[in-house]
Every structure is written in structure tokens, then in C-alpha cells.
Design a protein around this motif. Structure first.
Motif, short mmCIF file in Angstrom:
data_model
loop_
_atom_site.label_atom_id
_atom_site.label_comp_id
_atom_site.label_asym_id
_atom_site.label_seq_id
_atom_site.Cartn_x
_atom_site.Cartn_y
_atom_site.Cartn_z
N GLN A 9 0.82 -1.20 0.00
CA GLN A 9 0.00 0.00 0.00
C GLN A 9 0.87 1.26 0.00
OE1 GLN A 9 -3.49 -0.16 -0.16
NE2 GLN A 9 -3.17 1.97 -0.74
N GLN A 10 1.96 1.25 0.77
CA GLN A 10 2.87 2.39 0.79
C GLN A 10 3.51 2.61 -0.57
OE1 GLN A 10 3.12 4.51 3.49
NE2 GLN A 10 1.43 3.18 4.09
N GLN A 12 2.26 1.84 -3.44
CA GLN A 12 1.24 2.38 -4.32
C GLN A 12 0.92 3.84 -3.98
OE1 GLN A 12 -2.39 0.15 -4.34
NE2 GLN A 12 -3.47 1.64 -5.58
N ASP A 13 0.70 4.13 -2.71
CA ASP A 13 0.29 5.47 -2.29
C ASP A 13 1.39 6.51 -2.49
OD1 ASP A 13 -2.10 4.36 -1.53
OD2 ASP A 13 -1.71 4.49 0.64
N ARG A 14 2.63 6.10 -2.31
CA ARG A 14 3.74 7.06 -2.38
C ARG A 14 4.49 7.00 -3.69
NH1 ARG A 14 6.34 6.93 3.65
NH2 ARG A 14 4.39 7.09 4.81
N SER A 15 3.98 6.27 -4.63
CA SER A 15 4.53 6.19 -5.99
C SER A 15 5.96 5.68 -6.04
CB SER A 15 4.46 7.57 -6.68
OG SER A 15 3.12 8.00 -6.73
N TYR A 22 11.02 1.39 -1.59
CA TYR A 22 10.43 1.81 -0.31
C TYR A 22 11.36 1.45 0.85
CZ TYR A 22 7.17 2.00 3.62
OH TYR A 22 6.57 2.26 4.82
#
Length: 66
Positions: A9-10, A12-15, A22
Motif C-alpha cells: 500500500q505504501q 502504491q500510495d507514495r509512488s 520503499y
């Protein structure tokens, strides 16, 4: 499984381009945190050179305004 879902999710959310990117960012931030902590500890253990009172900050403000 919850941790993987969180990481995905991180990403995806933070591109981020991948989970590895990440994790590398987390490692860089941790390195910066450790460096800052060490600098703060070094400063706390160093002898005082000046009293940081109102006059000291007035002097800094004057230097900045020049």
C-alpha cells in the motif's frame, strides 16, 4: 501478511517503483536519524561556548539581517 499488505500500500500510495525502493528509503531515513542523534549527543557532551540568552539571539538576528 499484514506487513506485506502495508508495504504494498505504501508503494502504491507514495509512488515508489517497487518494495525495494520503499525499503531503501526507510533505510536512508534511519541512517539520517542515527546521524542526527549522534550529532545531538555530541553537542550535548561538548563544553558550552556561549550562553544562549536573549542577547545571543539578538546578535544572530543582526548577522542574518546584514
Amino acid at each position: 501478511y499484514q506487513m506485506k499488505a502495508f508495504v504494498d500500500q505504501q508503494v502504491q500510495d507514495r509512488s515508489y517503483s517497487s518494495c525495494s525502493d520503499y525499503v531503501r528509503e526507510l533505510i536512508r531515513r534511519d541512517q539520517e536519524r542515527v546521524k542526527l542523534r549522534n550529532l545531538l549527543l555530541e553537542g550535548a557532551q561538548s563544553p558550552l561556548s556561549e550562553v544562549a540568552d536573549e542577547a545571543y539571539f539578538d546578535q544572530l538576528r543582526r548577522k542574518l539581517s546584514q
